[in-house]
Enzyme design. Structure first.
Site, PDB file in Angstrom:
ATOM      1  N   LYS A  42      -1.256  -2.108   9.087  1.00 24.39           N
ATOM      2  CA  LYS A  42      -1.656  -1.377   7.588  1.00 24.39           C
ATOM      3  C   LYS A  42      -0.601   0.288   7.973  1.00 24.39           C
ATOM      4  CE  LYS A  42      -3.785  -1.530   4.277  1.00 24.39           C
ATOM      5  NZ  LYS A  42      -4.417  -1.539   2.677  1.00 24.39           N
TER       6      LYS A  42
ATOM      7  N   GLU B 289      -7.640  -5.286   8.648  1.00 18.16           N
ATOM      8  CA  GLU B 289      -5.449  -5.592   9.006  1.00 18.16           C
ATOM      9  C   GLU B 289      -5.037  -3.903  10.129  1.00 18.16           C
ATOM     10  OE1 GLU B 289      -4.046  -6.307   4.942  1.00 18.16           O
ATOM     11  OE2 GLU B 289      -5.545  -6.051   4.819  1.00 18.16           O
TER      12      GLU B 289
ATOM     13  N   GLU C  23      -9.456  -3.814  -6.216  1.00 13.82           N
ATOM     14  CA  GLU C  23     -10.274  -3.330  -5.146  1.00 13.82           C
ATOM     15  C   GLU C  23     -11.158  -2.109  -5.095  1.00 13.82           C
ATOM     16  OE1 GLU C  23      -6.799  -2.106  -3.150  1.00 13.82           O
ATOM     17  OE2 GLU C  23      -5.398  -2.908  -4.006  1.00 13.82           O
TER      18      GLU C  23
ATOM     19  N   GLU D 227      -7.163   3.492   6.782  1.00 20.28           N
ATOM     20  CA  GLU D 227      -7.136   2.066   6.233  1.00 20.28           C
ATOM     21  C   GLU D 227      -7.163   0.463   6.636  1.00 20.28           C
ATOM     22  OE1 GLU D 227      -6.012   2.719   2.931  1.00 20.28           O
ATOM     23  OE2 GLU D 227      -4.540   1.289   2.893  1.00 20.28           O
TER      24      GLU D 227
END
Ligand SMILES: *[C@@H]1O[C@H](CO)[C@@H](O)[C@H](O)[C@H]1NC(C)=O
Ligand SMILES: *[C@@H]1O[C@H](CO)[C@@H](O)[C@H](O)[C@H]1NC(C)=O
Ligand SMILES: *[C@@H]1O[C@H](CO)[C@@H](O)[C@H](O)[C@H]1NC(C)=O
Ligand SMILES: *[C@@H]1O[C@H](CO)[C@@H](O)[C@H](O)[C@H]1NC(C)=O
Ligand SMILES: *[C@@H]1O[C@H](CO)[C@@H](O)[C@H](O)[C@H]1NC(C)=O
Length: 480
Positions: free
Chosen positions: A320, A317, A267, A328
Site C-alpha cells: 500500500k 498489505e 471502515e 498504512e
C-alpha cells in the site's frame, strides 16, 4: 449402535461450539495490495472458518468473486475512483452492472449487496478531482441496477471519509454537525438520491487517525474505556471519538433532512505497526472496546442499536502507499500470512479468543538474507538500502515501529532480507554488490520479526477462475 450415537453427539457438540464462536454480523475489508498474496480460496476459507459473513472489496475482481461464489457471504463490490468518470456514459454503467453484478446473481452465485461507487472520492487530498463525477456515477449505477431488476437487493453507496462533515470550530459538538461547506450541495444531492433508492450512507471512521494527526488529541478519547474528560453536548456525554464522530454525521444528515438514513461504517480499525501509537497493545485496547459494543448492539447516543460495520482490514498489505503514513501497511486483523495477530472478542463466546488462522499456508524456505560483515567496499551501502526499501516494505524500521532501535547491521539486514523475501528468495536478490549473504539462522530479534514470505498463489488463482467459468456454464446450460 451406541458408539454411532456417541459419535453423532460429539459431532453435534463440535458443530454447535464452532457455530457459537462465530463473529456475528461482523464485516471486513479485503484489500489486496500485498506483494505476495494468499490464494483466494485460502482467504475465503479464512472468512468461513471465522464466521465472517460480510466482506467489502475495493474492486470487482473476477477471480475474487469466483472464489466467493456459493459461500453466501455478503459482498460489497467497488468501482475505483479512477473509473467514476467513465460511468457518466450510461451504457458503460449498464455494461459494468451486467458483467460485475448481474452475472453473479443466480442461486448459488455471489451474494452481492452493495456497489461502492468510488472510495472516499471527496478526500481533501484529491483536490476535488472526483467531485463532479461521483453523483452522476452513483445515479448511473443505481439506475442500471434498477433497470436490470436487481435494484431491490443491490444498493449503490459511496464510501466516504469522515472529513465530508464537521462541526464548526465555535461549537465543536456532534449536534452541530454539517456537511463540509465546499461539498454541501453535492452531498445533499447524493443523500437525497440514496434515500430515494433505500441505499445506506457509508462512512469510514478512524479514531487512530484523530490521534495520529493531532499531538494534542486526548489519547483516551481514541479508545472506549472512558478516562477522557467527557464532551458535553446538551446533556449527552461523549467519552470516545468514535461515537462523537458518528453522531456528527447523524446530525449532518438530520440537518439535510435525512435524519433517519441508515449508516454503514465502511471502515474502522487500528494498525499494529508503523507509528508510535500503532502497536498490538493499542489494537487490542481498541477492539476490546469496539467489538463488545458491536455485539451488544450498543450503537451511539443518537443512534442506539445495531451498526453494520466493516473492520479495516482483513490482512496486512505491504504494497500500500505510505502517503498517509507507514502504518498504512499494518491494518490487518491477520498478518500478511493469514495468522491472527491478537485475540478478539467474539459474539456468543463472551470472551477474547484468537481467530482461526489461514490453513495450509505455503511459505518459502526458512532462509534469510543478512548484511555480510566481511564486505570490503561499503561505499554503495546507502544506495543499496534505498533500493531494497523502494521495492520492499521497510516500514517496521521507522520511529516507534517494531524494528526501530536496532544497530546499523540490524537495519541493513532487515532491508536486505525483506527485499530477498519479496523477490521469492531469488539468489541474485541477496547480493547487494557483495554486501549481503544468506543465512539459515532466524535473525529475528526482540519485537523485530524477520519474516519469511509466503509462496506465490498464481496457479491456484487461474484454476479457481477456470472452475468459476465451468460453474457459470453449467448454470447457463441447465437453465435453458
Ligand atoms: C493536490 O494539491 C496539492 C497542492 O497543490 C498537491 O501537492 C497534490 O499532489 C494534489 N493532489 C492531487 C491528487 O491532485
Ligand atoms: C466541476 O464542475 C464545476 C462546475 O461546472 C467546474 O467549475 C469545476 O472545474 C469542475 N471540477 C473538476 C475537477 O472538473
Ligand atoms: C536504522 O534505520 C532507521 C530507519 O531508517 C533509522 O531511523 C535509524 O537511525 C537507523 N539506525 C542506525 C543505527 O543507523
Ligand atoms: C523467527 O523467530 C521469531 C522470534 O523468535 C519467531 O516469532 C518466528 O516465528 C521465527 N520465524 C520462523 C520462520 O521460524
Ligand atoms: C513473526 O511472524 C511469523 C509469521 O507470521 C509469526 O508466526 C510469528 O508469531 C511472528 N513473531 C513475532 C514475534 O511477532
Amino acid at each position: 449402535m451406541e458408539r454411532k450415537w456417541l459419535l453423532f453427539v460429539s459431532w453435534l457438540i463440535i458443530r454447535v461450539s464452532l457455530w457459537a464462536c462465530k463473529v456475528e454480523g461482523l464485516g471486513v475489508n479485503w484489500g489486496t495490495q500485498a506483494n505476495h498474496k494468499l490464494p483466494l480460496s485460502t482467504v475465503v476459507q479464512l472468512l468461513k472458518d471465522n464466521g465472517i459473513q460480510k466482506v467489502k472489496l475495493f474492486d470487482a475482481d473476477e477471480s475474487t468473486l469466483s472464489a466467493l461464489t456459493g459461500t453466501n457471504i455478503e459482498v460489497m463490490v467497488a468501482i475505483p475512483n479512477g473509473e467514476l468518470a467513465a460511468m457518466l456514459d450510461y451504457h458503460h454503467a449498464q455494461k459494468w452492472v451486467r458483467s460485475n453484478v448481474v452475472r453473479y446473481n443466480f442461486k448459488g452465485g455471489v451474494n452481492i449487496k452493495y456497489v461502492a461507487v468510488g472510495n472516499e472520492p471527496f478526500l481533501k487530498a484529491y483536490n476535488g478531482t472526483y467531485e463532479n463525477a461521483t453523483l452522476p456515477a452513483l445515479q448511473s449505477i443505481q439506475n442500471a441496477l434498477n433497470e436490470a431488476g436487481v435494484g431491490n437487493s443491490v444498493k449503490a453507496t459511496v464510501p466516504l471519509n469522515a472529513d465530508v462533515y464537521e462541526s464548526p470550530q465555535s461549537n465543536p459538538v456532534p449536534s452541530a454537525g454539517r456537511f463540509r461547506p465546499d461539498i454541501a450541495d453535492v452531498m445533499t444531492q447524493i443523500v437525497q438520491f440514496m434515500s430515494q433508492n433505500n441505499a445506506p450512507f457509508t462512512v469510514n471512521i478512524y479514531p487512530f487517525l484523530s490521534l495520529y494527526g493531532n499531538p494534542d488529541f486526548p489519547v483516551n478519547y481514541a479508545f472506549f474505556d472512558g478516562g477522557a474528560t467527557p464532551l458535553d453536548d446538551n446533556g449527552i456525554q461523549y467519552t470516545n471519538v468514535f461515537d462523537a464522530n458518528f453522531d456528527t454525521l447523524v446530525s449532518a444528515l438530520k440537518a439535510a433532512g435525512y435524519g433517519t438514513m441508515p449508516i454503514i461504517v465502511g471502515e474502522v480499525g487500528w494498525p499494529t505497526d508503523g507509528d508510535i501509537n500503532a502497536n498490538i497493545n493499542n489494537a487490542i485496547k481498541f477492539y476490546r472496546g469496539l467489538l463488545p459494543r458491536l455485539v451488544a448492539n450498543t450503537g451511539t447516543p443518537l443512534r442506539p442499536g445495531y451498526i453494520e460495520m466493516y473492520l479495516f482490514g482483513l490482512l496486512d498489505e505491504d504494497a500500500k502507499s505510505v502517503g498517509p503514513g507507514s502504518f498504512e501497511r499494518h491494518w490487518g486483523i491477520f498478518r500478511y500470512d493469514g495468522q491472527p495477530k491478537f485475540p478478539m472478542y467474539l459474539a456468543n463466546e463472551n470472551r477474547e479468543i484468537y481467530l482461526i488462522g489461514a490453513r495450509n499456508v505455503q511459505y518459502l524456505e526458512k532462509q534469510w538474507c543478512e548484511f555480510n560483515p566481511n564486505a570490503k567496499d561499503l561505499s554503495k551501502l546507502g544506495d543499496n538500502i534505498n533500493f531494497a526499501c523502494t521495492y520492499a516494505d521497510c516500514t517496521p524500521l521507522g520511529y516507534g515501529s517494531s524494528c526501530n532501535g536496532m544497530d546499523l547491521n540490524g537495519n541493513v539486514s532487515y532491508a536486505f532480507n525483506v527485499y530477498y523475501q519479496t523477490q521469492y528468495q531469488k539468489l541474485e536478490a541477496c547480493d547487494f554488490e557483495g554486501m549481503a549473504r544468506l543465512t539459515m539462522k532466524n535473525i529475528s530479534t526482540g519485537n523485530c520479526n524477520f519474516t519469511i514470505q509466503i509462496a506465490s498463489s498464481g496457479l491456484r488463482t487461474a484454476a479457481s477462475a477456470a472452475s468459476f467459468t465451468i460453474t457459470v456454464l453449467t448454470f447457463l446450460i441447465f437453465r435453458v
